[in-house]
Design an enzyme around this catalytic site. Structure first.
Site, short mmCIF file in Angstrom:
data_model
loop_
_atom_site.label_atom_id
_atom_site.label_comp_id
_atom_site.label_asym_id
_atom_site.label_seq_id
_atom_site.Cartn_x
_atom_site.Cartn_y
_atom_site.Cartn_z
N SER A 185 0.87 -1.24 0.12
CA SER A 185 0.04 0.09 -0.07
C SER A 185 0.93 1.22 -0.03
O SER A 185 1.94 1.24 -0.63
CB SER A 185 -0.99 -0.27 1.24
OG SER A 185 -1.95 0.51 1.00
N ASP A 447 -8.41 -5.55 -5.90
CA ASP A 447 -7.98 -4.45 -4.99
C ASP A 447 -8.23 -3.21 -5.75
O ASP A 447 -7.55 -2.73 -6.71
CB ASP A 447 -6.43 -4.69 -4.79
CG ASP A 447 -6.01 -3.50 -3.96
OD1 ASP A 447 -6.93 -2.65 -3.55
OD2 ASP A 447 -4.96 -3.25 -3.88
N HIS A 472 -6.23 -6.14 -1.48
CA HIS A 472 -5.13 -5.53 -1.26
C HIS A 472 -4.00 -6.32 -0.58
O HIS A 472 -4.24 -6.75 0.49
CB HIS A 472 -5.72 -4.45 -0.53
CG HIS A 472 -4.87 -3.10 -0.58
ND1 HIS A 472 -4.51 -2.26 -1.42
CD2 HIS A 472 -4.57 -2.33 0.83
CE1 HIS A 472 -3.74 -1.22 -0.98
NE2 HIS A 472 -3.73 -1.11 0.25
#
Ligand SMILES: *[C@@H]1O[C@H](CO)[C@@H](O)[C@H](O)[C@H]1NC(C)=O
Ligand SMILES: *[C@@H]1O[C@H](CO)[C@@H](O)[C@H](O)[C@H]1NC(C)=O
Ligand SMILES: *[C@@H]1O[C@H](CO)[C@@H](O)[C@H](O)[C@H]1NC(C)=O
Ligand SMILES: *[C@@H]1O[C@H](CO)[C@@H](O)[C@H](O)[C@H]1NC(C)=O
Ligand SMILES: *[C@@H]1O[C@H](CO)[C@@H](O)[C@H](O)[C@H]1NC(C)=O
Ligand SMILES: CC(=O)N[C@H]1CO[C@H](CO)[C@@H](O)[C@@H]1O
Length: 504
Positions: A185, A447, A472
C-alpha cells in the site's frame, strides 16, 4: 485503515471516525492490537542492540536517533524513531530486508509472520522494520499542530530510511550487504521510491499494491467496488445503488430522521445542517462496503484485525435478502451487521464530531492513531479521494469537493494547494512513469487501489505481478492452505526475482 486506507465507519474502530476510506495500510502494517499495548514501556533510551534481543532473536522495540528536517542543514533538531529487528534467519553475508512502516503504528506481528520472513529464511536475511515518522510511537514533534505537520511527508520519510540504512549499515557491519525494501500500500510506494531516489542504498524493492500515481480525485476506486460486488452477484451493486439513492433522498426530509436514526443504529439523533453532514454520513455507510472489498478474504487475522469473515459474498447476501424489506432496509441491516461484528454499540455519524476529533493536535487525541496524519498527507501530497463522482459506481452523495474541503477545515490547505501538491508529487517521483530497476509491483485484481498502481511490466527490471482474484496486499500475508494457486505462484515468482536480483 480505512480506504488506502484508508474509509469511514467500517471494519475497525478508527474507520467510524470518517477518515475511513483514506487510510491505506493503517489496517495493514498497523492495527493496534491488545498485544501491542503490552509494548507500552515508554521511551526506552538507547538499549544496546544485543541486549535488546530476546532469546529468540526477535527484538522488542528499539530507538534510532533521527533528524527532524533532512532538508535543512541549519536545523539540527533530533527525535527517536522506533524500529524492530529479527535476526533469527540471518546468516553472515546474507541480505538485509527492510520492511517500511506506513500510516499507522508499525505492527510487530510482521516480525513474526508474513511472506517476507519466508523469503528471509530461504536467503539468510536480517529483517528490520522502521516505523514511519509521525505514526505509532515515532513522534518527531511535541504535537500534531499544522506547523509541526510540515515535517510529515514521504520525502522526509524516505530520508529517514536512507539515514537509518546508512547508520545501521555502518554500526552492524552491513554497509556492503544487499538491502531489499518491502512495503504494501502506501509503504509499497515508499519501497519503490526508496529504490528510485536512493539506488546506492537499496538493491531491490517489493512494492506491493503500491499507488505510485497521485491524483486528487480517485473515482475509479468505487468503480472497482462496483465490479467486485458484481463479480459475486450482478444485481448486488444495483441494489446498493438503489439503497443509497433512497437514503440520500430521505436525508432531504427531516421528518425521516427518527427512522434513519433507528434503521442505522446511530448513537445520537441524525442532524443534517450542511452538505458536509450528509456527505459524511453517506460516506461512512459506503465505507462498510469499501473496506470489505479492499480486504476481501485476506489473511490479516495474524495482525489482530477483526471482522475478516465478513466477505463480499456476505454483504451481497444481505443485500439480496428480500425478507429484510426493501433495499434501503437491507442497507441498514448491513450497517448493523458490521456494528455487531465489531462490537460497536452504535454508529457515530456526525461530521462535526469527526471534525473535532480530526483537529485535535494532541498525541493522545482521538485521531492521532493515524487519521489526522494520513489525511494531512493526502491533502499535502497524494489526494486519493474516493469520491462518488463516477456514474459507474454504487454510492451517492460524497463528491470530491466535500473531501477536498476537509483539507481547508482541518489543515488550512486550499483546493488549489491540494491540486498543486499532487502535481508536484508526480513530478518528483514520476507517477506511472517511474524509471528505475529491480522493483517488482505485485497487484491484486479485486483491489480497488490497483487503478493507481503499476499493472503492466515497464521493463524487465520493473515487472508487474498480477494476482487474479486477490485483494489489497494479499501476497504479503502468511500463506494458507486455502490460498488461490495464483497467489502461491505470485509469491514464488517474487522470490525468484529477488534471488536473481541479489546475484546481480
Ligand atoms: C417510519 O417508519 C415507520 C415504520 O417503521 C413508518 O410507518 C413511518 O411512516 C416512517 N416515518 C416516516 C416519516 O417515513
Ligand atoms: C464471523 O465470526 C463470528 C465469530 O466467530 C461468528 O459469530 C459469525 O457468525 C461469523 N459471521 C459470518 C458471516 O460468518
Ligand atoms: C461516539 O462519539 C462519542 C463522542 O465523540 C464517544 O464518546 C462515543 O464513545 C462514540 N461511540 C462509539 C460507539 O464510537
Ligand atoms: C484532544 O484529545 C485529548 C485526549 O482525548 C483530550 O484530553 C483533549 O481535551 C482534546 N483537545 C481538544 C482541544 O479537544
Ligand atoms: C491559512 O493559510 C493562509 C495562506 O495559505 C495564511 O495566510 C493564513 O494565515 C492561514 N490561517 C491559519 C489559521 O493558519
Ligand atoms: C487488475 C490489474 O490491473 N491487473 C494487472 C496486474 O499486472 C499484470 C501484469 O503482470 C496486468 O496484466 C494486469 O492487468
Amino acid at each position: 485503515m480505512e480506504k488506502l486506507l484508508m474509509g469511514s465507519g467500517s471494519l475497525n474502530n478508527m474507520s467510524n471516525k470518517g477518515y475511513g476510506s483514506l487510510l491505506l495500510s493503517l489496517l495493514l502494517l498497523s492495527v493496534v492490537t491488545e498485544a501491542q499495548a503490552l509494548f507500552h514501556k515508554g521511551f526506552s533510551k538507547f538499549q544496546r542492540q544485543k541486549a535488546a534481543l530476546s532469546p529468540g532473536g526477535l527484538s522488542s522495540e528499539l530507538w534510532f536517533t533521527q533528524k527532524l528536517d533532512h532538508f535543512n542543514g541549519a536545523d539540527s533538531r533530533q527525535w527517536k524513531q522506533r524500529y524492530f529487528v529479527n535476526d533469527v534467519f540471518y546468516k553472515p553475508g546474507g541480505p538485509v530486508f527492510l520492511m517500511i512502516g506506513g500510516e499507522g503504528p508499525a505492527n510487530p506481528a510482521w516480525m513474526k509472520q508474513g511472506t517476507w520472513l519466508t523469503y528471509a529464511q530461504k536467503l539468510g536475511a536480517l529483517c528490520l522494520m522502521l516505523e514511519h515518522r509521525f505514526y505509532g510511537k515515532s513522534h518527531p514533534t511535541l504535537d500534531l499542530s499544522i506547523d509541526n505537520l510540515r515535517y510529515l511527508s514521504s520525502r522526509q520519510a524516505l530520508a529517514d530510511l536512507a539515514h537509518f540504512r546508512t547508520v545501521i549499515g555502518e554500526s552492524r557491519g552491513l554497509s556492503n550487504e544487499r538491502w531489499v525494501a518491502f512495503g504494501g500500500s502506501y509503504p509499497g510506494s515508499l519501497a519503490a521510491w526508496f529504490r528510485l531516489k536512493y539506488p546506492h542504498l537499496v538493491s531491490a524493492s517489493v512494492a506491493t499494491s503500491a499507488p505510485v500515481h497521485g491524483t486528487v480525485n480517485f473515482p475509479e476506486y468505487l468503480e472497482v467496488v462496483w465490479r467486485s460486488l458484481a463479480s459475486v452477484n450482478t444485481n448486488c451493486p444495483v441494489l446498493v445503488k438503489k439503497a443509497s439513492d433512497t437514503l440520500a433522498e430521505r436525508l432531504k426530509d427531516p421528518k425521516t430522521y427518527d427512522n434513519i436514526t433507528r434503521d442505522f443504529n446511530l448513537c445520537t439523533k441524525l442532524q443534517i445542517q450542511t452538505e458536509m453532514d450528509s456527505a459524511y454520513f453517506l460516506e461512512t455507510l459506503a465505507g462498510n462496503f469499501m473496506d470489505v472489498v479492499q480486504y476481501n478474504e485476506d489473511n490479516r487475522a495474524f495482525e489482530g484485525v477483526v471482522g475478516t469473515n465478513i466477505t463480499i459474498g456476505v454483504l451481497c447476501g444481505v443485500m439480496a435478502d428480500t425478507s429484510l424489506g426493501d433495499p434501503y432496509s437491507r442497507y441498514g441491516a448491513v450497517a448493523r451487521l458490521m456494528m455487531d461484528t465489531l462490537s460497536m454499540k452504535c454508529l457515530n455519524a456526525s461530521f462535526s464530531n469527526n471534525a473535532r476529533d480530526m483537529t485535535n493536535t494532541s498525541w493522545d487525541g482521538p485521531a492521532a492513531g493515524g487519521g489526522r496524519q494520513w489525511v494531512y498527507q493526502t491533502c499535502s501530497e497524494f489526494g486519493f479521494y474516493q469520491s462518488s463522482d463516477s456514474p459507474n459506481q454504487p454510492f451517492t452523495g460524497f463528491p470530491l469537493h466535500y473531501q477536498v474541503k476537509q483539507c481547508a477545515d482541518f489543515y488550512n490547505i486550499s483546493a488549489e494547494q491540494v491540486a498543486a501538491a499532487v502535481d508536484e508529487t508526480n513530478e518528483y517521483y514520476g507517477g506511472y512513469n517511474i524509471r528505475s530497476s529491480r522493483i517488482v509491483f505485485p497487484n491484486g485484481s479485486i483491489d480497488p487501489w490497483h487503478a493507481l498502481g503499476i499493472t503492466q511490466d515497464i521493463t524487465d527490471q520493473l515487472p508487474a505481478v498480477f494476482i487474479k482474484g486477490t485483494a489489497h496486499c494479499a501476497n504479503m500475508y502468511p500463506a494458507r492452505g486455502q490460498d488461490l494457486p495464483q497467489l502461491s505462484l505470485a509469491r514464488d515468482h517474487i522470490f525468484l526475482l529477488l534471488q536473481q536480483w541479489l546475484k546481480q
